[in-house]
Design an enzyme around this catalytic site. Structure first.
Site, mmCIF file in Angstrom:
data_model
loop_
_atom_site.group_PDB
_atom_site.id
_atom_site.type_symbol
_atom_site.label_atom_id
_atom_site.label_comp_id
_atom_site.label_asym_id
_atom_site.label_seq_id
_atom_site.Cartn_x
_atom_site.Cartn_y
_atom_site.Cartn_z
ATOM 1 C CG ASP A 119 4.244 -35.210 -110.962
ATOM 2 O OD1 ASP A 119 4.094 -33.815 -110.960
ATOM 3 O OD2 ASP A 119 3.897 -35.627 -111.749
ATOM 4 N NE ARG A 142 6.669 -30.651 -121.548
ATOM 5 C CZ ARG A 142 6.905 -30.242 -120.499
ATOM 6 N NH1 ARG A 142 5.892 -29.353 -119.945
ATOM 7 N NH2 ARG A 142 7.716 -30.829 -119.433
ATOM 8 C CD GLN A 162 11.754 -32.343 -113.387
ATOM 9 O OE1 GLN A 162 11.399 -31.559 -114.309
ATOM 10 N NE2 GLN A 162 12.632 -32.116 -112.290
ATOM 11 N NE ARG A 180 13.877 -30.669 -116.537
ATOM 12 C CZ ARG A 180 12.759 -30.463 -117.143
ATOM 13 N NH1 ARG A 180 11.638 -30.011 -116.382
ATOM 14 N NH2 ARG A 180 12.568 -30.594 -118.489
ATOM 15 C CB CYS A 236 8.995 -32.589 -111.298
ATOM 16 S SG CYS A 236 7.226 -32.821 -111.857
ATOM 17 C CG HIS A 272 9.235 -35.247 -117.044
ATOM 18 N ND1 HIS A 272 10.102 -34.707 -118.399
ATOM 19 C CD2 HIS A 272 8.985 -34.107 -116.689
ATOM 20 C CE1 HIS A 272 10.153 -33.553 -118.178
ATOM 21 N NE2 HIS A 272 9.489 -33.084 -117.011
HETATM 22 N N1 NVA Z 1 3.059 -35.411 -114.243
HETATM 23 C C1 NVA Z 1 2.983 -34.063 -114.720
HETATM 24 C C2 NVA Z 1 4.403 -33.643 -114.819
HETATM 25 C C3 NVA Z 1 4.508 -32.074 -115.152
HETATM 26 C C4 NVA Z 1 5.971 -31.624 -115.522
HETATM 27 C C5 NVA Z 1 2.393 -33.986 -116.206
HETATM 28 O O1 NVA Z 1 2.720 -34.796 -116.859
HETATM 29 O O2 NVA Z 1 1.507 -32.779 -116.147
HETATM 30 N N1 CP Z 2 8.896 -29.983 -114.498
HETATM 31 C C1 CP Z 2 8.669 -29.602 -115.858
HETATM 32 O O1 CP Z 2 8.799 -30.098 -116.702
HETATM 33 O O2 CP Z 2 7.986 -28.402 -115.841
HETATM 34 P P1 CP Z 2 7.556 -27.569 -116.962
HETATM 35 O O3 CP Z 2 6.277 -28.392 -117.381
HETATM 36 O O4 CP Z 2 7.093 -26.087 -116.771
HETATM 37 O O5 CP Z 2 8.250 -27.820 -118.332
#
Ligand code: NVA
Ligand code: CP
Length: 305
Positions: A222, A103, A133, A290, A262, A130
């Protein structure tokens, strides 16, 4: 040849279906106490350069349930944080581990990691997409609605990593995808280019949430400010006024319309507490999935190597 999961643009509809089918099977086995040690003795390195709850826990628990082991590497505390080249990290982890989940910020970093690793690389979120997800999301919608093809998927909000992956995943699975985001917050050009290759009636991008939500079978939203955009919070709060998934918006959708998020969710911003709680069952099914979707990805990429 090793395979990776870097973005949904790389997958065929058949490959996505194979992941969803395997996830269904793994979920069934887990719920019925059927042994599933498909990755016995294997290790997944998990590199996190951004925060996480779901991704970290579901990958780690998933690997354990499959008989393997997962290893948490914080970007900051490893040598990655002190500037060790990603290509060297890839070569080192390839000597110890059987797969890497990462990540991070730039999609290019994930692609570079995959190019230099001899083991499968899985994208656990970048600024661009993502994919894990959205595999879980497609799994959840298919569970609730029995099919994906022909359903209308609506996304309200920022044209971010979630929007990018939902557009690609939804269109690849034969869904109609309608997106509403404010000007200046459109999905990535590469994704809009891909969307153009679908029949015109299958994809729309507009500025009016009501237009996108009309006749929807599933509504996604989101956060307005993603990880790494914390300083833009105030500007974004202004730009996204009117982009809240509320009861009035839901009234325009099809009967039985699902809501997916998500998580983490910001109640009172992109979604009201009322809509969130009315659809909490579906949203937490999505979070649970997930685990099953990622176990499927890990099995398909790592079990026969
Ligand atoms: N769009 C959000 C998704 C988190 C799972 C982010 O990138 O922070
Ligand atoms: N939805 C998601 O990816 O959650 P986290 O940021 O908690 O991993």
């Amino acid at each position: 040849m090793k395979q990776d999961l870097l973005k949904l643009l790389d997958l065929t509809p058949e490959e996505i279906t194979a992941i969803l089918n395997r996830a269904d099977q793994l979920k069934y086995e887990k719920k019925h106490g059927i042994p599933q040690k498909y990755l016995e003795g294997k290790t997944l390195a998990m590199i996190f350069e951004k925060n996480s709850t779901r991704t970290r826990v579901s990958f780690e628990v998933g690997m354990f349930q499959l008989g393997g082991h997962a290893l948490f590497l914080s970007g900051k505390e490893s040598q990655i944080g002190r500037g060790e080249p990603i290509e060297d990290t890839a070569r080192v982890l390839s000597r110890y581990c059987d797969g890497i989940m990462i990540r991070t910020f730039a999609q290019a970093e994930v692609e570079e990691l995959a190019q230099n690793a001899d083991i499968p690389v899985i994208n656990g979120l970048t600024d661009f997409c993502h994919p894990c997800q959205v595999l879980a999301d497609l799994l959840t919608v298919r569970e609730h609605k029995a099919v994906l093809e022909g359903l209308k998927l609506c996304y309200i909000g920022d044209g971010n990593n979630m929007a990018n992956s939902l557009i690609v995943g939804g269109l690849k699975m034969g869904m109609e995808v309608a997106v509403a985001c404010p000007e200046g917050y459109d999905p990535a050009p590469q994704v809009l280019e891909f969307a153009k290759s679908s029949p015109a009636h299958k994809f729309s991008l507009c500025r009016a949430p009501k237009e996108a939500a009309a006749g929807a079978d599933v509504v996604f939203t989101d956060v307005w400010a993603s990880m790494g955009q914390e300083e833009e919070k105030t500007v974004r709060e202004k730009a996204f006024q009117g982009y809240c998934v509320d009861t009035a918006l839901m009234a325009l959708t099809n009967p039985g319309c699902m809501v997916q998020h998500c998580l983490p969710a910001h109640r009172g911003e992109e979604i009201t507490a009322e809509v969130f709680e009315a659809h909490a069952q579906e949203i937490f099914d999505e979070a649970e999935n997930r685990l099953h979707a990622q176990k499927a990805v890990m099995c398909l990429l790592m079990e026969n190597r």
